[in-house]
Design an enzyme around this catalytic site. Structure first.
Site, short mmCIF file in Angstrom:
data_model
loop_
_atom_site.label_atom_id
_atom_site.label_comp_id
_atom_site.label_asym_id
_atom_site.label_seq_id
_atom_site.Cartn_x
_atom_site.Cartn_y
_atom_site.Cartn_z
CG HIS A 181 23.38 -10.95 -3.63
ND1 HIS A 181 22.17 -11.04 -3.88
CD2 HIS A 181 23.39 -10.78 -2.33
CE1 HIS A 181 21.26 -10.75 -2.85
NE2 HIS A 181 22.08 -10.64 -1.73
CE LYS A 190 22.65 -14.49 -1.70
NZ LYS A 190 22.93 -15.05 -0.62
#
Length: 250
Positions: A135, A139
């Site tokens: 990610h 995040k």
């Protein structure tokens, strides 16, 4: 529908665009700058709320929606340990919520096939399995809620794994912890700039490797799924997970 958006960052703005394209009306948007406007009175102007904020604020936002008597679709992750208590307290009152670690249609198909694959691979114990997720660096949680759902689907159907262990790999930490036990399913979390989300299940043996992967190209799939969830839950009651939206017969 009239929709309240709780969280107006990148995801909230994409949800807004998709909702308007689908002929819905955004009657309330809440962000850091106007948190004082998050009141039951303002929420009552909406038919449904869509919540994408942070683990530290999600429970308060859910309670506000319940107080206003409107359904809420929750895309925030990292709070599910509170779900049993929330359900016991509010489900008898007719409060309505739909929660998911990921609203993407493709990801939910992935979840379903992942369980079928794990059940099949249970017959071949010489394959070692792990989950890898990548990610963007913004995040906040690790592992991702999506990776946890994938891991739970494997553990549910694979006798060799009892629980999962997470390793966050970034510029400061690029080694895998040797303390992961054999009965633990390893989730490797990687944080790389501008990656919307990639999840891979890897079955590895001495003779070959099998990889099952989902790659998100952007956030649009997550946002569309959240709007579809709001449309689905509008006139329903009770606590629902994203699986209730889908009718997987395979």
């Amino acid at each position: 529908m009239k929709i309240a958006l709780l969280g107006y960052g990148k995801m909230g703005k994409i949800i807004e665009k998709i909702a308007i394209d689908r002929k819905h009306e955004i009657v309330l948007t809440i962000d850091h700058d106007n948190i004082h406007e998050l009141t039951a009175e303002n929420l009552k102007k909406a038919d449904v709320a869509i919540e994408f904020t942070t683990p530290s604020s999600v429970l308060s936002n859910i309670h506000k929606c319940f107080e206003a008597g409107i359904p809420v679709v929750v895309g925030t992750t990292g709070w599910y340990e509170h779900l049993p208590a929330l359900k016991a307290q509010h489900e008898p009152n007719g409060s309505t919520i739909l929660y998911a670690s990921n609203f993407s249609i493709g990801v939910n198909i992935f979840f379903h096939v992942n369980k079928i694959l794990a059940k099949l691979m249970n017959n071949y114990p010489y394959y070692e399995v792990q989950v890898e997720e990548i990610h963007h660096t913004q995040k906040l949680d690790s592992p991702s809620g999506t990776a946890i759902t994938i891991a739970e689907g494997i553990i549910e159907n694979l006798d060799a794994k009892r629980d999962w262990a997470n390793i966050l790999i970034n510029d400061e930490n690029n080694t895998v912890d040797d303390n992961v036990k054999n009965e633990q399913l390893l989730i490797e979390s990687h944080r790389i700039d501008s990656v919307p989300g990639t999840h891979t299940v890897i079955y590895d043996s001495e003779v070959d490797t099998l990889e099952f992967k989902h790659t998100a190209h952007n956030r649009n799939g997550f946002a569309l799924g959240a709007v579809l969830a709001a449309e689905w839950i509008k006139d329903k009651k009770g606590f629902h997970s994203i699986q209730d939206m889908f009718n997987f017969s395979v």
